[in-house]
Design a protein around this motif. Structure first.
Motif, short mmCIF file in Angstrom:
data_model
loop_
_atom_site.label_atom_id
_atom_site.label_comp_id
_atom_site.label_asym_id
_atom_site.label_seq_id
_atom_site.Cartn_x
_atom_site.Cartn_y
_atom_site.Cartn_z
N LEU A 803 34.60 18.86 18.54
CA LEU A 803 33.41 19.32 19.26
C LEU A 803 33.66 20.66 19.94
O LEU A 803 32.78 21.53 19.97
CB LEU A 803 32.98 18.26 20.29
N GLY A 804 34.86 20.82 20.50
CA GLY A 804 35.19 22.09 21.13
C GLY A 804 35.20 23.22 20.13
O GLY A 804 34.68 24.32 20.39
N SER A 805 35.80 22.98 18.97
CA SER A 805 35.84 24.00 17.92
C SER A 805 34.43 24.36 17.47
O SER A 805 34.09 25.54 17.31
CB SER A 805 36.66 23.49 16.73
N LEU A 806 33.60 23.33 17.30
CA LEU A 806 32.21 23.56 16.88
C LEU A 806 31.44 24.31 17.95
O LEU A 806 30.67 25.24 17.66
CB LEU A 806 31.54 22.23 16.56
N GLY A 807 31.66 23.93 19.22
CA GLY A 807 30.99 24.61 20.32
C GLY A 807 31.35 26.08 20.39
O GLY A 807 30.49 26.95 20.60
N LEU A 808 32.62 26.39 20.21
CA LEU A 808 33.06 27.78 20.22
C LEU A 808 32.43 28.56 19.07
O LEU A 808 31.98 29.69 19.24
CB LEU A 808 34.58 27.85 20.12
N TYR A 809 32.39 27.93 17.91
CA TYR A 809 31.84 28.61 16.74
C TYR A 809 30.35 28.89 16.91
O TYR A 809 29.87 29.99 16.63
CB TYR A 809 32.08 27.74 15.50
N LEU A 810 29.61 27.90 17.40
CA LEU A 810 28.16 28.04 17.51
C LEU A 810 27.74 28.97 18.64
O LEU A 810 26.64 29.55 18.59
CB LEU A 810 27.52 26.66 17.70
N THR A 811 28.57 29.09 19.66
CA THR A 811 28.21 29.96 20.80
C THR A 811 28.86 31.33 20.73
O THR A 811 28.69 32.14 21.64
CB THR A 811 28.61 29.29 22.13
N ASN A 812 29.56 31.61 19.67
CA ASN A 812 30.22 32.91 19.52
C ASN A 812 29.23 33.92 18.94
O ASN A 812 29.39 34.43 17.83
CB ASN A 812 31.46 32.78 18.62
N TYR A 813 28.20 34.19 19.72
CA TYR A 813 27.12 35.06 19.23
C TYR A 813 27.60 36.47 18.95
O TYR A 813 27.03 37.16 18.09
CB TYR A 813 25.98 35.10 20.26
N GLN A 814 28.61 36.92 19.67
CA GLN A 814 29.09 38.29 19.49
C GLN A 814 30.22 38.39 18.46
O GLN A 814 30.83 39.45 18.32
CB GLN A 814 29.54 38.86 20.84
N GLN A 815 30.50 37.30 17.79
CA GLN A 815 31.52 37.27 16.74
C GLN A 815 32.86 37.80 17.23
O GLN A 815 33.53 38.60 16.58
CB GLN A 815 31.04 38.07 15.52
N VAL A 816 33.24 37.34 18.41
CA VAL A 816 34.51 37.77 19.00
C VAL A 816 35.66 37.17 18.20
O VAL A 816 35.73 35.96 17.99
CB VAL A 816 34.59 37.32 20.48
N THR A 817 36.54 38.03 17.75
CA THR A 817 37.63 37.59 16.86
C THR A 817 38.49 36.54 17.53
O THR A 817 38.84 35.52 16.92
CB THR A 817 38.49 38.80 16.45
N GLU A 818 38.87 36.77 18.79
CA GLU A 818 39.75 35.84 19.49
C GLU A 818 39.10 34.47 19.66
O GLU A 818 39.77 33.44 19.62
CB GLU A 818 40.16 36.40 20.84
N ILE A 819 37.77 34.46 19.86
CA ILE A 819 37.09 33.17 19.98
C ILE A 819 37.07 32.47 18.63
O ILE A 819 37.23 31.23 18.56
CB ILE A 819 35.66 33.37 20.53
N SER A 820 36.90 33.21 17.55
CA SER A 820 36.95 32.60 16.22
C SER A 820 38.33 32.02 15.95
O SER A 820 38.46 30.91 15.41
CB SER A 820 36.62 33.66 15.15
N ILE A 821 39.37 32.75 16.35
CA ILE A 821 40.74 32.24 16.18
C ILE A 821 40.93 31.00 17.04
O ILE A 821 41.53 30.01 16.60
CB ILE A 821 41.77 33.33 16.54
N PHE A 822 40.43 31.06 18.27
CA PHE A 822 40.55 29.92 19.18
C PHE A 822 39.86 28.69 18.60
O PHE A 822 40.37 27.57 18.68
CB PHE A 822 39.95 30.31 20.53
N SER A 823 38.70 28.91 17.99
CA SER A 823 37.97 27.81 17.34
C SER A 823 38.81 27.21 16.22
O SER A 823 38.89 25.99 16.07
CB SER A 823 36.64 28.32 16.81
N ALA A 824 39.45 28.10 15.42
CA ALA A 824 40.31 27.61 14.33
C ALA A 824 41.50 26.84 14.87
O ALA A 824 41.93 25.84 14.29
CB ALA A 824 40.77 28.79 13.47
N VAL A 825 42.05 27.31 15.99
CA VAL A 825 43.18 26.61 16.60
C VAL A 825 42.79 25.20 17.00
O VAL A 825 43.52 24.23 16.73
CB VAL A 825 43.70 27.40 17.83
N LEU A 826 41.62 25.05 17.65
CA LEU A 826 41.19 23.70 18.05
C LEU A 826 40.99 22.81 16.83
O LEU A 826 41.31 21.61 16.86
CB LEU A 826 39.89 23.79 18.85
N LEU A 827 40.46 23.40 15.75
CA LEU A 827 40.26 22.62 14.54
C LEU A 827 41.60 22.14 13.98
O LEU A 827 41.76 20.97 13.62
CB LEU A 827 39.53 23.47 13.50
N VAL A 828 42.57 23.04 13.92
CA VAL A 828 43.90 22.68 13.41
C VAL A 828 44.55 21.65 14.33
O VAL A 828 45.18 20.68 13.85
CB VAL A 828 44.77 23.94 13.28
#
Length: 887
Positions: A803-828
């Motif tokens: 849920l955290g990974s999904l939340g980060l992905y869906l709220t990353n409106y500015q396509q911040v690279t570090e947030i995308s990486i953070f989302s991938a980290v939570l998924l892993v």
């Protein structure tokens, strides 16, 4: 010759590493700034102060003006409160003109004070060129739904205009001016903010965009004076869409803009003079808009070329760390050039990461929360990176090294001297039919001089012990039956009792778990290793005979095999194996020298093995299987067994840590390294994984709901890299050493990941609890599976991470690279927890039954397409075992 090759490989890796830094660093040559800047935004707030609350002293203002006076003709302020009312007078000392700002917000009393002070200052200081009433007031009102509206703001502007003799305006982002022509009519000139970063534009078009907007405003309001009152670019922080903060980009953009603005006669003010670490409300970039840092040093030159700051120092630091980590290569005998290349490449990769961490620490400002995140994150990642390096080194050693040299390879020559062996089998409430199989296999051993002592402890049920007693009598005098219902000390207590009943002539003690069926050659092949007096222990691997009970049992068995075919083989090369309590032969005199079986820990076997090594005894290991036991009955029992092993591992560390201090025992440097990295890889990696996952869950809502920047890539990419290395290490070595097909290797990896929380909880119990009881692992009983869901907490954590990974992905409106990486980290990080859930669900489904898969294979075979006439298959269908898991 080989050492020369290794030196050349390390040297080449170092050169390539240095070349990488050279080619990656940026160097640009933007237009030189001729003369001084037209104006800069000026907020003389020292590091550690809050610009909204703290009063700025005249000494601070005068000092900051002295810094920027050589670079600019004018300054722009935003407020006349908290000591900033002294700016005009002090600026006159340096010949600086002032565009005076009066801050307007939703507090009318404060607004009134700002306006009155600005009016009074303009009447007394000739260097005030104009007054800006409010800064992005309408923009903030549109975003925050608070503060004055356009008519209220116009009224304030007109009031000031009536009382001063200098031009009066307000400052707004460019689109506000286009949306409110009535505001344009009310001001003497347009003070326009054009900040391409906030619009998500790439640095390459930033200046073009500013000029384009300027021209658009000129067309919209011909004849109206226009000042670009804010233009700049942040030197650090997170990206916003295509806009990437960067120190070189900041220099390139500002110098290009100034040159073009001067050529076109555009009035402007660069935002801003000094970095402002207190501007946390502007997100990750708020602190980094200054052309000077907080130490009041210029961040780039206004003429000449501009390079990545401190790139030479970063390169030297990275190379130094890499070379330092390469030192063990030269102390390792028999290292091949390819192995050295992997070793050196990994070392230099860690050097690059370490240098990046140090650079990030040196070039960023931290508030309490981000400081804690950085310190905790870096602290946790250091051992994780060390584990990753160890795994890559081991991978290179196994794949590209010379192969194991110390494994026992039993011959077929029977030794003249055959020492007496006493085999000890402790049993606690074991199923009689299982133990009878063990005894029958012992009776068939091809060795003339042995006895077998069976100790039944704390088992009052006669139906469990009496068949064993009767069978021992049937097998003859070699087999001794001992029963004690008030025995203390767990398994170690039973083994001590067995030792009390051991024949005086016994020189070798063999230990078997009650579920093990042994090969007749066990003693014949391995006892001869004790011909060398310094050998204290000989260990054969564990294996299991019921891996075909279910799919889950098959992958469990594969997971166990990895330790015995990979880890134990490598540890044996430096005489650092782990004794694991069954299929174990120990010299009786060595056992006595070690103090016997200890109940200080619940892993008496590993405890004994480590004690023997600390006292200088040698050990031997063979990969050949001589015994086969039973697997845990189900996944819950599998978890309980791993908890006991991991908890015992922590007990071992707490008991024996002094033996690892150089000079305190006979443990060698290689043994010390093997044990420490073994504990770090097994106990540390799992515990770190859980700790980092929980910390990331705590941090995640701050990103989603408050917009607080996530830890930078230096703290997230290593997590992804460590997971990738773990998977690579697992898959390659299982194929190489365990000879497991891909599907079976994946299953083993899945079952290993599923134990992450179990091991982490065991480590926590070991650190903070004493006296956790020894729990027997249920084996071989098909009907004793637990009805509880053994992966409840794994399911909770895995779900939260998803849920955290999904939340980060869906709220990353500015396509911040570090947030995308953070989302991938939570998924892993969710995968190990979800693996435990998946194994539990799979175990309880029909898919866990091999019969289901055989039926599916048969059904698929029925629908196999017929080949055209003249074409025949080159081989028949694969045997069921060829697909890796079907028995």
């Amino acid at each position: 010759m080989r050492s020369v090759g290794v030196v050349l490989v390390v040297a080449l890796a170092t050169v390539l590493h240095g070349a990488g830094w050279f080619f990656v660093h940026e160097r640009v040559s933007p237009p030189n700034v001729v003369g001084q800047l037209a104006s800069v935004s000026f907020s003389p707030i020292a590091a550690g102060h809050d610009g909204e609350k703290d009063v700025t002293s005249e000494e601070q203002i005068r000092s900051d003006l002295a810094v920027i006076a050589p670079y600019t003709r004018a300054i722009r302020t935003y407020s006349v409160s908290n000591g900033l009312e002294a700016v005009p007078e002090l600026a006159s000392e340096f010949g600086l003109h002032v565009t005076l700002g009066a801050w307007i917000d939703d507090g009318e009393e404060e607004n009134e004070r700002e306006i009155e002070t600005a009016i009074e200052l303009s009447k007394h200081h000739r260097n005030i060129d104009s007054i800006i009433v409010g800064n992005e007031t309408l923009y903030r009102n549109s975003v925050l739904h608070r503060g004055p509206g356009v008519q209220d703001l116009i009224a304030k502007i007109q009031r000031v205009k009536r009382q001063v003799s200098v031009p009066v305006t307000t400052a707004e982002v460019w689109n506000i001016w286009l949306e409110h022509p009535e505001l344009v009519s009310a001001v003497d000139y347009l003070a326009v903010h054009i900040l391409p970063y906030w619009e998500g534009l790439p640095s390459s078009v930033a200046v073009d965009h500013a000029i384009k907007i300027y021209q658009r405003l000129r067309q919209a309001y011909p004849g109206k004076r226009i000042v670009i009152a804010e233009f700049g670019w942040p030197s650090a922080g997170l990206n916003r869409l295509a806009a990437v903060p960067d120190p070189v980009a900041q220099a390139d953009i500002i110098r290009d803009f100034v040159a073009r603005a001067d050529a076109m006669g555009i009035d402007y003010s660069i935002v801003e003079a000094f970095d402002q670490p207190w501007k946390t409300f502007e997100g990750s970039v708020g602190a980094y808009w200054g052309i000077f840092d907080t130490d009041r040093g210029p961040k780039f030159a206004l003429a000449g070329s501009v390079e990545t700051p401190n790139w030479v120092l970063k390169t030297v630091a990275a190379l130094a760390i890499g070379l330092l980590l390469c030192i063990p290569i030269f102390a390792s005998p028999g290292v091949t050039p390819i192995q050295a290349a992997v070793f050196a490449g990994t070392a230099h990769a860690i050097g690059a990461w370490g240098s990046s961490v140090f650079d990030y620490w040196a070039t960023h400002y931290f508030v309490l929360g981000s400081l804690i995140a950085m310190i905790v994150g870096a602290t946790l990642l250091v051992p994780l990176v060390a584990i990753m390096k160890q795994r890559l080194d081991e991978l290179a050693e196994i794949i590209f090294g010379g192969g194991p040299k110390r494994l026992l390879a039993p011959g077929h020559v029977v030794p003249d001297r055959r020492p007496f062996v006493s085999i000890h089998i402790p049993a606690y409430r074991e199923p009689p039919e299982m133990l009878l199989q063990t005894l029958d296999s012992v009776a068939k051993l091809d060795w003339p001089n042995f006895e077998c002592i069976v100790v039944i402890n704390n088992t009052p049920e006669a139906n469990l012990w009496r068949p064993i007693e009767e069978h021992c009598e049937l097998l003859g005098p070699r087999f001794k039956f001992v029963r004690e219902d008030q025995l203390r000390g767990f398994k170690a207590g039973a083994l001590r009792l067995a030792l009390d009943h051991t024949s005086p002539e016994a020189e070798i003690i063999g230990v078997l778990d009650a579920d093990y069926v042994v090969h007749p050659d066990w003693l014949k092949d391995l006892v001869p290793a004790f011909a060398t007096p310094s050998v204290g222990l000989v260990q054969a691997p564990q294996d299991h005979r019921d891996g075909d009970r279910s799919v889950v049992h098959a992958v469990m068995n594969r997971e166990y095999a990895g330790f015995f075919d990979i880890g134990m083989v490598q540890r044996n090369e430096v005489n650092a194996i782990v004794s694991h309590g069954t299929m174990c032969l120990v010299r009786r005199s060595a056992l006595v020298d070690a103090g016997g079986w200890s109940s200080d820990t619940i892993v008496e076997d590993a405890d004994l093995g480590l004690t023997l090594l600390s006292r200088g005894w040698w050990t031997h290991y063979t990969r050949r299987r001589y015994g086969w036991g039973l697997l845990p009955s189900d996944f819950a029992a599998y978890k309980r067994q791993r908890h006991r092993w991991a908890y015992g591992g922590v007990q071992l560390i707490k008991k024996h840590w002094r033996a690892f201090i150089p000079g305190r025992s006979h443990i060698t440097t290689q043994q010390r390294t093997e044990f420490l990295f073994g504990w770090l890889t097994w106990l540390g990696a799992e515990s770190l994984g859980v700790a980092i996952a929980i910390l990331n869950l705590i941090w995640m809502p701050l990103v989603v709901f408050l917009g607080i920047a996530v830890p930078q890539a230096v703290l997230t990419i290593p997590v992804l890299a460590a997971f990738s290395v773990m998977l690579l290490h697992f898959m390659v070595l299982y194929r190489t050493r365990v000879r497991a097909p891909t599907f079976a290797s994946l299953g083993a990896a899945f079952s290993a990941m599923a134990l992450q929380l179990t091991v982490a909880r065991a480590v926590a119990d070991g650190l903070f609890k004493d006296g956790v009881p020894f729990l027997r692992t249920a084996k071989g009983c098909a009907g004793c599976a637990t009805q509880r869901f053994p992966a409840l907490w794994e399911g909770v954590l895995g779900t939260l991470l998803i849920l955290g990974s999904l939340g980060l992905y869906l709220t990353n409106y500015q396509q911040v690279t570090e947030i995308s990486i953070f989302s991938a980290v939570l998924l892993v990080q969710s995968l190990p927890f979800l693996a435990a859930v998946a194994v539990t669900l799979f175990e309880r489904s029909s898919l866990n039954d091999f019969a289901t898969w055989r039926k599916l294979a048969a059904a698929l075979a029925t629908y196999r397409p017929r080949l055209p006439r003249g074409r025949q298959p080159t081989a028949g269908p694969p045997a069921s075992g060829d697909i890796g898991i079907l028995p």
